[in-house]
Motif scaffolding. Structure first.
Motif, PDB file in Angstrom:
ATOM      1  N   VAL A 147       0.842  -1.199   0.000  1.00 37.74           N
ATOM      2  CA  VAL A 147       0.000   0.000   0.000  1.00 37.74           C
ATOM      3  C   VAL A 147       0.879   1.252   0.000  1.00 37.74           C
ATOM      4  O   VAL A 147       0.638   2.191  -0.754  1.00 37.74           O
ATOM      5  N   ARG A 148       1.926   1.275   0.815  1.00 37.70           N
ATOM      6  CA  ARG A 148       2.832   2.434   0.846  1.00 37.70           C
ATOM      7  C   ARG A 148       3.512   2.610  -0.499  1.00 37.70           C
ATOM      8  O   ARG A 148       3.623   3.722  -0.993  1.00 37.70           O
ATOM      9  N   ILE A 149       3.950   1.506  -1.100  1.00 36.62           N
ATOM     10  CA  ILE A 149       4.620   1.583  -2.393  1.00 36.62           C
ATOM     11  C   ILE A 149       3.644   2.065  -3.457  1.00 36.62           C
ATOM     12  O   ILE A 149       3.985   2.869  -4.316  1.00 36.62           O
ATOM     13  N   THR A 150       2.410   1.599  -3.400  1.00 35.31           N
ATOM     14  CA  THR A 150       1.415   2.047  -4.362  1.00 35.31           C
ATOM     15  C   THR A 150       1.222   3.550  -4.247  1.00 35.31           C
ATOM     16  O   THR A 150       1.052   4.237  -5.247  1.00 35.31           O
ATOM     17  N   PHE A 151       1.296   4.107  -3.042  1.00 35.07           N
ATOM     18  CA  PHE A 151       1.193   5.548  -2.897  1.00 35.07           C
ATOM     19  C   PHE A 151       2.393   6.245  -3.517  1.00 35.07           C
ATOM     20  O   PHE A 151       2.267   7.343  -4.038  1.00 35.07           O
ATOM     21  N   ILE A 152       3.572   5.616  -3.491  1.00 31.60           N
ATOM     22  CA  ILE A 152       4.724   6.192  -4.187  1.00 31.60           C
ATOM     23  C   ILE A 152       4.392   6.270  -5.670  1.00 31.60           C
ATOM     24  O   ILE A 152       4.646   7.274  -6.325  1.00 31.60           O
ATOM     25  N   ALA A 192      -7.534   3.758   0.475  1.00 33.46           N
ATOM     26  CA  ALA A 192      -6.702   4.379   1.516  1.00 33.46           C
ATOM     27  C   ALA A 192      -7.185   5.815   1.735  1.00 33.46           C
ATOM     28  O   ALA A 192      -7.914   6.374   0.912  1.00 33.46           O
ATOM     29  N   ASN A 193      -6.776   6.396   2.828  1.00 34.98           N
ATOM     30  CA  ASN A 193      -7.135   7.785   3.105  1.00 34.98           C
ATOM     31  C   ASN A 193      -6.461   8.713   2.106  1.00 34.98           C
ATOM     32  O   ASN A 193      -5.281   8.540   1.792  1.00 34.98           O
ATOM     33  N   HIS A 239      -6.245  16.678  -8.572  1.00 36.20           N
ATOM     34  CA  HIS A 239      -6.612  15.389  -7.997  1.00 36.20           C
ATOM     35  C   HIS A 239      -5.866  14.285  -8.738  1.00 36.20           C
ATOM     36  O   HIS A 239      -5.864  14.249  -9.955  1.00 36.20           O
ATOM     37  N   MET A 240      -5.223  13.428  -7.979  1.00 40.47           N
ATOM     38  CA  MET A 240      -4.523  12.278  -8.541  1.00 40.47           C
ATOM     39  C   MET A 240      -5.014  11.050  -7.788  1.00 40.47           C
ATOM     40  O   MET A 240      -4.985  11.017  -6.556  1.00 40.47           O
ATOM     41  N   GLN A 241      -5.452  10.046  -8.549  1.00 41.95           N
ATOM     42  CA  GLN A 241      -5.961   8.823  -7.925  1.00 41.95           C
ATOM     43  C   GLN A 241      -5.359   7.607  -8.619  1.00 41.95           C
ATOM     44  O   GLN A 241      -5.213   7.591  -9.839  1.00 41.95           O
TER      45      GLN A 241
END
Length: 180
Positions: free
Chosen positions: A15-20, A95-96, A173-175
């Motif tokens: 999840v953290r890597i996906t946020f990267i 995720a938030n 906005h980036m998703q």
């Protein structure tokens, strides 16, 4: 460490890597290809100097997209955050969301111990109309975590842009959404 707690750690790391990846999505219209990135700012190319006044809206968005990706690739998180509008949103489905440029800056800085090893993205659609733009596509990235574990993530992205009153395109906005 039990197998279940190790699996949980892998999911959390994913999840953290996906946020990267989320942070690196808004960058090039072309596939950037997999390439090795230097750690931190070592050997990073100079920041591009561009004049946007003579270019079309689509060309300007592409330049910002490339600038953002290079900032992420070379871990220039302040430069990456500056491409977001003051009230911009960075979000990964499930995720938030991270709301506001300064919160995004702090969030990106939390990845200082990670290294982007490979990075590619493809924009499947891109549309620019007056002061708004939207891009959607696919991403894949491999990063090294602080504990030297290599993690691969992939999925899709959607980026919305707005041209500021001074003519600069900013991400509103980036998703991202992880691949199943």
């Amino acid at each position: 460490m039990t197998v279940s707690s190790r699996s949980l750690m892998n999911v959390e790391a994913s999840v953290r890597i996906t946020f990267i990846v989320l942070a690196s999505i808004s960058a090039t219209i072309t596939i950037c290809g997999c390439q090795t990135a230097p750690r931190k700012n070592e050997n990073a190319p100079p920041r591009p100097v561009t004049t946007m006044s003579m270019q079309s809206g689509e060309q300007q968005v592409v330049l910002q997209f490339r600038r953002y990706e290079n900032a992420i690739r070379y871990m220039r998180y302040d430069d990456a955050a500056d491409i977001f509008a003051a009230d911009g949103v960075l979000e990964h489905v499930g995720a938030n969301a991270v709301n506001g440029r300064e919160a995004i800056r702090a969030y990106l800085r939390s990845f200082a111990g990670y290294t982007v090893l490979e990075h590619s993205m493809t924009i499947d659609t891109s549309a620019v109309a007056d002061r708004a733009a939207q891009q959607a596509g696919r991403y894949a990235q491999r990063v090294e975590t602080p504990d030297r574990t290599s993690v691969k993530v992939s999925g899709s992205f959607d980026v919305r842009w707005q041209r500021s009153p001074d003519g600069i395109w900013q991400i509103t906005h980036m998703q991202t959404r992880s691949a199943r």
